[in-house]
Design a protein around this motif. Structure first.
Motif, PDB file in Angstrom:
ATOM      1  N   ARG A 256      37.978  36.996  30.929  1.00  0.00           N
ATOM      2  CA  ARG A 256      38.812  38.160  31.250  1.00  0.00           C
ATOM      3  C   ARG A 256      39.679  37.886  32.479  1.00  0.00           C
ATOM      4  NH1 ARG A 256      33.706  42.228  30.926  1.00  0.00           N
ATOM      5  NH2 ARG A 256      33.442  42.273  28.647  1.00  0.00           N
ATOM      6  N   GLN A 257      39.055  37.352  33.531  1.00  0.00           N
ATOM      7  CA  GLN A 257      39.801  37.110  34.759  1.00  0.00           C
ATOM      8  C   GLN A 257      40.894  36.069  34.547  1.00  0.00           C
ATOM      9  OE1 GLN A 257      39.128  39.048  37.529  1.00  0.00           O
ATOM     10  NE2 GLN A 257      41.124  38.221  38.152  1.00  0.00           N
ATOM     11  N   TYR A 258      40.659  35.132  33.651  1.00  0.00           N
ATOM     12  CA  TYR A 258      41.669  34.120  33.326  1.00  0.00           C
ATOM     13  C   TYR A 258      42.937  34.782  32.801  1.00  0.00           C
ATOM     14  CZ  TYR A 258      43.874  30.323  30.646  1.00  0.00           C
ATOM     15  OH  TYR A 258      44.763  29.423  30.116  1.00  0.00           O
ATOM     16  N   PHE A 259      42.800  35.749  31.904  1.00  0.00           N
ATOM     17  CA  PHE A 259      43.966  36.453  31.371  1.00  0.00           C
ATOM     18  C   PHE A 259      44.557  37.411  32.404  1.00  0.00           C
ATOM     19  CE2 PHE A 259      41.831  35.293  27.340  1.00  0.00           C
ATOM     20  CZ  PHE A 259      42.886  34.645  26.733  1.00  0.00           C
ATOM     21  N   TYR A 260      43.706  38.058  33.201  1.00  0.00           N
ATOM     22  CA  TYR A 260      44.229  38.948  34.238  1.00  0.00           C
ATOM     23  C   TYR A 260      45.131  38.180  35.201  1.00  0.00           C
ATOM     24  CZ  TYR A 260      40.306  41.988  32.789  1.00  0.00           C
ATOM     25  OH  TYR A 260      39.419  42.753  32.076  1.00  0.00           O
ATOM     26  N   ASP A 261      44.690  37.004  35.622  1.00  0.00           N
ATOM     27  CA  ASP A 261      45.462  36.216  36.587  1.00  0.00           C
ATOM     28  C   ASP A 261      46.794  35.759  35.990  1.00  0.00           C
ATOM     29  OD1 ASP A 261      43.428  36.509  38.410  1.00  0.00           O
ATOM     30  OD2 ASP A 261      42.518  34.552  38.018  1.00  0.00           O
ATOM     31  N   MET A 262      46.766  35.307  34.739  1.00  0.00           N
ATOM     32  CA  MET A 262      48.008  34.862  34.108  1.00  0.00           C
ATOM     33  C   MET A 262      48.994  36.016  33.969  1.00  0.00           C
ATOM     34  SD  MET A 262      47.248  32.024  31.163  1.00  0.00           S
ATOM     35  CE  MET A 262      46.361  33.143  30.086  1.00  0.00           C
ATOM     36  N   ALA A 263      48.509  37.182  33.542  1.00  0.00           N
ATOM     37  CA  ALA A 263      49.391  38.332  33.368  1.00  0.00           C
ATOM     38  C   ALA A 263      49.943  38.809  34.711  1.00  0.00           C
ATOM     39  CB  ALA A 263      48.641  39.457  32.666  1.00  0.00           C
ATOM     40  N   SER A 264      49.110  38.809  35.748  1.00  0.00           N
ATOM     41  CA  SER A 264      49.558  39.252  37.073  1.00  0.00           C
ATOM     42  C   SER A 264      50.621  38.322  37.639  1.00  0.00           C
ATOM     43  CB  SER A 264      48.365  39.326  38.028  1.00  0.00           C
ATOM     44  OG  SER A 264      47.391  40.231  37.556  1.00  0.00           O
ATOM     45  N   ASP A 265      50.406  37.020  37.503  1.00  0.00           N
ATOM     46  CA  ASP A 265      51.398  36.055  37.993  1.00  0.00           C
ATOM     47  C   ASP A 265      52.716  36.198  37.239  1.00  0.00           C
ATOM     48  OD1 ASP A 265      49.540  35.067  39.771  1.00  0.00           O
ATOM     49  OD2 ASP A 265      48.930  33.390  38.489  1.00  0.00           O
TER      50      ASP A 265
END
Length: 558
Positions: free
Chosen positions: A285-294
Motif C-alpha cells: 500500500r505504501q509503495y503505491f501511496y508514495d508513487m501517487a504522492s510524488d
C-alpha cells in the motif's frame, strides 16, 4: 559551389567564425593535425559554436596536394576513407596530413534537441549496440528502409521492377541520445555481391515520403520530457520509431534494456507485490501511496510552470482500490488521499479535499455506494495533526474539506465572522461520478467548480465521468459530446491498473498498465512467476498514449 575556406589556427577563433555562418552554408575546413585527434577536435569546436554537422565527408590528402585539384565541378565526388584505414595509421603519431571536411552546418533546432551534455559511457554504448545488433537486426533494416535515403533509393529502383534493390540487413556502428549510424547491407539485381552502405539518421525523424502512406508518423517526444538521462532519452525516441514501423513488441525489450544499463528505472514496477493476495501488505500500500504522492507533486510543479493543464486525474486501481471487486477497501482510498494531501501541504500549499454530496430530487437522493460515508470518515481519520504530533496544526489551516461545487472554492477574503480566509491552492476530488436517474449528473457541479478554481490545479482521484442511465435522456443524448469533451480535458498524471483475463474475471492478474508521472510514458507489464518463488512484472510494451487492450494482450508472451 563557392566554398568558404577557413585556415584554423586556434580553437576559439574557429568557433567564433562558425557562429557567423548562415544556416545550410557549404564550407570546407583545412586542418593540419594528427589523425588520432581529428574527430574529437571537430566535435568540440562544433559544440563550442552551437552548431551541428549535418553531413560530413572526411578525405585524406597529402600535404603537398592542391585543394583546387580536388574539386573539379560542383558535383565532384569525394573519396571516402574507410575507418579501418584511419585506424591502421592512427598509431603513428609522426604521420600528419591535411583533412578537408565538406559539410553543411545548421543551427540547433528548437524542437526536441537535447541540450544535456551527458553521454553514454563506454559500457552502456557497447552493451546497447551489441544487444541491438544481435537481437534486432531486422528492426534496424526497417529503420534504414523507412527513415533514410537508402529507403528512398530502394523505392525508386523498385518502382518499375520489384526486387531490383533489396536491403538485407543493418548494423549499428554508432549511437547517442539523438541519433544512430548504420551500416546497411544492400544488393541490387545487377550486383554479384551485396554491398555495405553507411548512413545516419536522427531519432527525431519522420518516415520518408515513399513510406509515409504505409508507415504513419507519430508526434515527436516533447522536449520537456527529455534531457534527464541519455539512456532513457535514447530508448524513448527509439520506441517511437518502433511504433512507426509496426514493431510494438520491441518497445518493452528496450525498456528492459534501459533498466539494465543504467537508466532511471522508467517503467519499472517493484517485484513481489503479490497483488493477488488480499488484503495487501502494508508495504505494498505504501509503495503505491508514495508513487501517487510524488506524481501529484510533480504535476502541481509542472502546472505552476505552465507545462501542463490544471485539470488532472489519477487512476489507482490495484485490487483494494477497485470498486468492482469484492476486495475493495475504503480505508485504502482514504489513506491514499491523506498521503497525497499531506505531501502537497508539506510544500506550504493549501489543499481542499472534496467529496461529492447527495444528488437527486426529492426522495430520490443519495451518494454513490463507493463514496458512502467517505466524507465523515475522511474528517475523523488520524491525520497526526494534534498538538505535539508530526503534522500539528495542518488540519483547518493547510488542509480543509468540502464538497463538489463552485461554493466550495475558497478565495482570499473574510468569512461571515470577519475572520481572514486564505485561498485554496490545490483541489483534490475523490471519485467524482454520476448516478442513475434524473438530476444526478456530476458534470454540472464539477464544471462550475473547475471554472471557479481558475488556473489552480484540480486533481481527480479515480473519477468515473461516463454517462449513466437516466429518464428523458438527460445523460444519454442531449449534450453528450460536450460532457465527453469535458471529461477528456482531465489529463492523467498517474495511472496504475491491473490486467485481467476478461472484464468480469479478476483472477489471476496477468499484468499491469502504468504511467508513473505526468511526463512519463505508458508501460504495460506482464506478471511472471519465478521458479524459485516470487513474481516479477516484466515490461512488454511502451507507448506515448494509452494502449488498447488488444495491443497489450498481443504483446504478452504466451
Amino acid at each position: 559551389n563557392n566554398p568558404v575556406e577557413y585556415a584554423v589556427h586556434r580553437r576559439t577563433s574557429f568557433a567564433s567564425q562558425l557562429a557567423t555562418i548562415g544556416t545550410l552554408t557549404p564550407i570546407s575546413i583545412h586542418l593540419t593535425c594528427c589523425y588520432q585527434s581529428i574527430h574529437k577536435y571537430l566535435r568540440h569546436i562544433m559544440r563550442s559554436a552551437g552548431r551541428t554537422v549535418l553531413i560530413s565527408t572526411f578525405v585524406s590528402l597529402p600535404v603537398t596536394r592542391s585543394f583546387s585539384t580536388l574539386i573539379r565541378s560542383e558535383r565532384a565526388q569525394a573519396r571516402l576513407v574507410p575507418q579501418r584505414s584511419l585506424a591502421k595509421r592512427s598509431h603513428a603519431s609522426s604521420i600528419w596530413g591535411e583533412i578537408v571536411v565538406f559539410g553543411a552546418l545548421f543551427a540547433s533546432p528548437g524542437g526536441s534537441e537535447i541540450t544535456d551534455t551527458k553521454k553514454f559511457d563506454a559500457k552502456q554504448l557497447d552493451f546497447a549496440m551489441g544487444y541491438l545488433n544481435k537481437h534486432h537486426s531486422d528492426l534496424l533494416a526497417d529503420f534504414a528502409t523507412v527513415f533514410t535515403e537508402i529507403g528512398e533509393e530502394k523505392a525508386k529502383k523498385n518502382a518499375f521492377s520489384g526486387g531490383s534493390f533489396r536491403i538485407e540487413g543493418a548494423k549499428i556502428v554508432g549511437l547517442d541520445a539523438t541519433g544512430i549510424d548504420l551500416d546497411v547491407i544492400v544488393k541490387a539485381r545487377s550486383d554479384r555481391e551485396a554491398k555495405i552502405k553507411r548512413t545516419g539518421m536522427k531519432l527525431d525523424v519522420d518516415p520518408i515520403k515513399a513510406m509515409s502512406r504505409v508507415h504513419k508518423t507519430l508526434p515527436m517526444i516533447p522536449r520537456e520530457y527529455l534531457g534527464t538521462n541519455p539512456v532513457d532519452d535514447f530508448v524513448r525516441r527509439m520506441n517511437r520509431l518502433c511504433l512507426i514501423v509496426n514493431r510494438p513488441a520491441v518497445t518493452g525489450k528496450l525498456i528492459q534494456l534501459a533498466i539494465q544499463i543504467g537508466g532511471d528505472g522508467v517503467g519499472k514496477v517493484h517485484d513481489n507485490l503479490y497483488l493477488n493476495q488480499v488484503p495487501h501488505n502494508r508495504f505494498v500500500r505504501q509503495y503505491f501511496y508514495d508513487m501517487a504522492s510524488d506524481a501529484a507533486l510533480d504535476a502541481v510543479i509542472q502546472c505552476s510552470e505552465g507545462k501542463i493543464s490544471n485539470r488532472m486525474k489519477m487512476t489507482v486501481m490495484f485490487p483494494e482500490m477497485n470498486p468492482s471487486m469484492d476486495s475493495y477497501r475504503i480505508g485504502t482510498l482514504l489513506e491514499l488521499t491523506r498521503d497525497v494531501g499531506i505531501k502537497l501541504a508539506e510544500q506550504n500549499l493549501r489543499v481542499r479535499i472534496c467529496v461529492q454530496s447527495s444528488m437527486g430530487v426529492g426522495i430520490f437522493t443519495g451518494v454513490p455506494k463507493q463514496l458512502s460515508g467517505v466524507a465523515t470518515l475522511l474528517q475523523r481519520m488520524d491525520w497526526q495533526s494534534g498538538e505535539g504530533e508530526e503534522n500539528e496544526g495542518m488540519i483547518g489551516n493547510y488542509i480543509n474539506f468540502g464538497a463538489i461545487g463552485k461554493e466550495h472554492v475558497a478565495n482570499v477574503g473574510q468569512d461571515k465572522k470577519g475572520k481572514r480566509v486564505e485561498q485554496d491552492d490545490v483541489f483534490i476530488l475523490i471519485c467524482p461520478q454520476s448516478m442513475v436517474g434524473v438530476e444526478s449528473s456530476i458534470m454540472g457541479p464539477l464544471s462550475e467548480m473547475v471554472d471557479a478554481a481558475g488556473d489552480r490545479p484540480v486533481i481527480l482521484i479515480n473519477p468515473d465521468l461516463s454517462d449513466k442511465q437516466s429518464s428523458q435522456g438527460q445523460q444519454g443524448v442531449r449534450g453528450r459530446q460536450d460532457r465527453m469533451d469535458f471529461a477528456d480535458s482531465f489529463k492523467p498524471i498517474f495511472h496504475f491498473s491491473n490486467t485481467y483475463v476478461s472484464g468480469t474475471s479478476y483472477f489471476p492478474i496477468l499484468g499491469s498498465l502504468c504511467k508513473m508521472n505526468p511526463s512519463a510514458l505508458w508501460v504495460a507489464h506482464q506478471r511472471r512467476d519465478l521458479v524459485q518463488g516470487g513474481e516479477v512484472y516484466v515490461p512488454v510494451l511502451s507507448t506515448e498514449e494509452p494502449p488498447t487492450g488488444d495491443l497489450i494482450m498481443s504483446s504478452f508472451e504466451k
